[in-house]
Motif scaffolding. Structure first.
Motif, short mmCIF file in Angstrom:
data_model
loop_
_atom_site.label_atom_id
_atom_site.label_comp_id
_atom_site.label_asym_id
_atom_site.label_seq_id
_atom_site.Cartn_x
_atom_site.Cartn_y
_atom_site.Cartn_z
N THR A 1 0.81 -1.21 0.00
CA THR A 1 0.00 0.00 0.00
C THR A 1 0.84 1.26 0.00
OG1 THR A 1 -1.68 -1.26 1.20
CG2 THR A 1 -1.97 1.12 1.11
N SER B 1 -8.27 0.67 3.51
CA SER B 1 -7.63 -0.53 2.99
C SER B 1 -6.72 -1.10 4.08
CB SER B 1 -6.80 -0.20 1.75
OG SER B 1 -5.87 -1.23 1.48
N HIS C 1 -4.11 -4.18 4.65
CA HIS C 1 -3.36 -5.31 4.11
C HIS C 1 -2.06 -5.42 4.88
CE1 HIS C 1 -2.13 -8.40 1.34
NE2 HIS C 1 -1.02 -7.74 1.05
N ALA D 1 1.84 -10.07 5.54
CA ALA D 1 2.69 -10.78 4.59
C ALA D 1 4.16 -10.74 5.01
CB ALA D 1 2.53 -10.21 3.19
N TYR E 1 -4.39 -10.16 13.08
CA TYR E 1 -5.05 -9.68 11.86
C TYR E 1 -6.53 -9.42 12.14
CZ TYR E 1 -6.54 -9.49 6.97
OH TYR E 1 -7.08 -9.09 5.78
N ILE F 1 -10.10 -5.70 2.19
CA ILE F 1 -8.97 -6.56 2.51
C ILE F 1 -8.66 -7.45 1.30
CG2 ILE F 1 -9.43 -6.55 4.99
CD1 ILE F 1 -10.72 -9.29 4.72
N PHE F 2 -7.51 -8.10 1.35
CA PHE F 2 -7.01 -8.82 0.19
C PHE F 2 -6.45 -10.19 0.58
CE2 PHE F 2 -6.43 -4.30 -0.24
CZ PHE F 2 -6.82 -3.98 -1.54
N THR F 3 -6.75 -11.19 -0.23
CA THR F 3 -5.92 -12.38 -0.19
C THR F 3 -4.74 -12.12 -1.13
OG1 THR F 3 -7.26 -13.40 -1.94
CG2 THR F 3 -7.79 -13.98 0.35
N VAL F 4 -3.77 -13.02 -1.11
CA VAL F 4 -2.55 -12.81 -1.90
C VAL F 4 -2.32 -13.98 -2.84
CG1 VAL F 4 -1.50 -11.42 -0.08
CG2 VAL F 4 -1.08 -13.89 -0.14
N ASN G 1 -4.22 -16.92 3.55
CA ASN G 1 -5.44 -16.59 2.80
C ASN G 1 -6.68 -17.18 3.44
OD1 ASN G 1 -4.12 -15.06 0.86
ND2 ASN G 1 -3.94 -16.74 -0.61
N ILE H 1 -7.75 -15.02 6.22
CA ILE H 1 -8.39 -13.80 5.73
C ILE H 1 -9.84 -14.07 5.33
CG2 ILE H 1 -8.37 -12.09 3.87
CD1 ILE H 1 -5.33 -12.23 3.92
#
Length: 247
Positions: free
Chosen positions: A2, A67, A69, A72, A89, A105-108, A130, A133
């Motif tokens: 981000t 956002s 994130h 990781a 998280y 939110i995001f998976t990767v 993931n 999440i």
């Protein structure tokens, strides 16, 4: 991600997908303001303890899109402990949604090019990441962006030479994926995979691997040994709300 590494540099900062999304969101609201608290290298606990309280000061009572994130960087550490990291998280999401923010939110991408123990470990860890999440997304009112819906983005040509952060084309495509998900104007070509990559000779591959190890891997290991982070001493791009476009 981000903060914008490793997109083009604008006014001394990486641009990044979030700035690109903001370019579009700001068009429809003359009172739009923007913050970007992301700092490279930060671990999940640091984001939850330091960045979320800073954000919440400006969330309550306002229509706010956030956002989130993080995590990781934790997954990449040799001493990663999922049983400690994953509840952090969820705590971050709980705090943001309780404050009244709309949270994305995001998976990767959990698959990488190549084979071997490193690729298998990457897949195992990020698959579990993931799944957590997705479980959190089922419990809280968030907007989830699924990396599995655009698995072609695991093409290394969307990454910078460090093989970790997106390049400008990667950021552009992610920005358009987010804009589409939010119902804003977007470029539909973001979904178009690249043409088949030309195969590199073994000599070229070995040379590139050697340069990558010397330029990125060894410095990363050296920072870990010394307990340092690439984000040490850095501050956020926009730590308080600013009018957008800036200046």
């Amino acid at each position: 991600m981000t903060e914008g590494m490793s997109d083009e540099v604008v006014n001394g900062n990486y641009r990044g997908w979030a700035d690109r999304v903001t370019d579009v969101l700001a068009k429809s609201n003359p009172d739009f303001t923007y913050m970007n608290l992301a700092i490279r290298g930060k671990l999940l606990k640091q984001v939850v303890d330091d960045q979320i309280p800073q954000a919440i000061k400006y969330i309550e009572g306002k229509q706010t899109l956030v956002s989130f994130h993080a995590g990781a960087n934790d997954v990449l550490r040799p001493n990663y402990q999922a049983d400690l990291s994953l509840p952090q998280y969820e705590e971050g999401i709980r705090q943001l949604t309780d404050a009244g923010a709309t949270v994305i939110i995001f998976t990767v991408i959990d698959k990488v090019e190549g084979k071997g123990k490193s690729a298998a470990l990457w897949h195992q860890r990020f698959s579990n990441f993931n799944e957590n999440i997705r479980k959190v997304a089922a419990k809280y009112p968030v907007i989830l962006f699924e990396a599995k819906n655009a698995e072609f983005l695991n093409d290394r040509r969307f990454l910078d030479f460090d093989r970790l952060h997106m390049n400008s084309e990667g950021h552009r495509r992610l920005a358009n994926a987010v804009l589409q998900g939010l119902g804003y104007e977007f470029d539909p070509n973001w979904k178009m995979p690249l043409s088949e990559a030309k195969k590199k000779s073994k000599v070229v591959k070995v040379a590139l691997d050697f340069v990558w190890i010397a330029t990125f891997l060894i410095p990363w290991i050296w920072r870990r040994i010394r307990g340092k982070s690439s984000g040490d001493g850095r501050s956020a791009k926009y730590p308080t709300p600013i009018r957008w476009p800036k200046g």
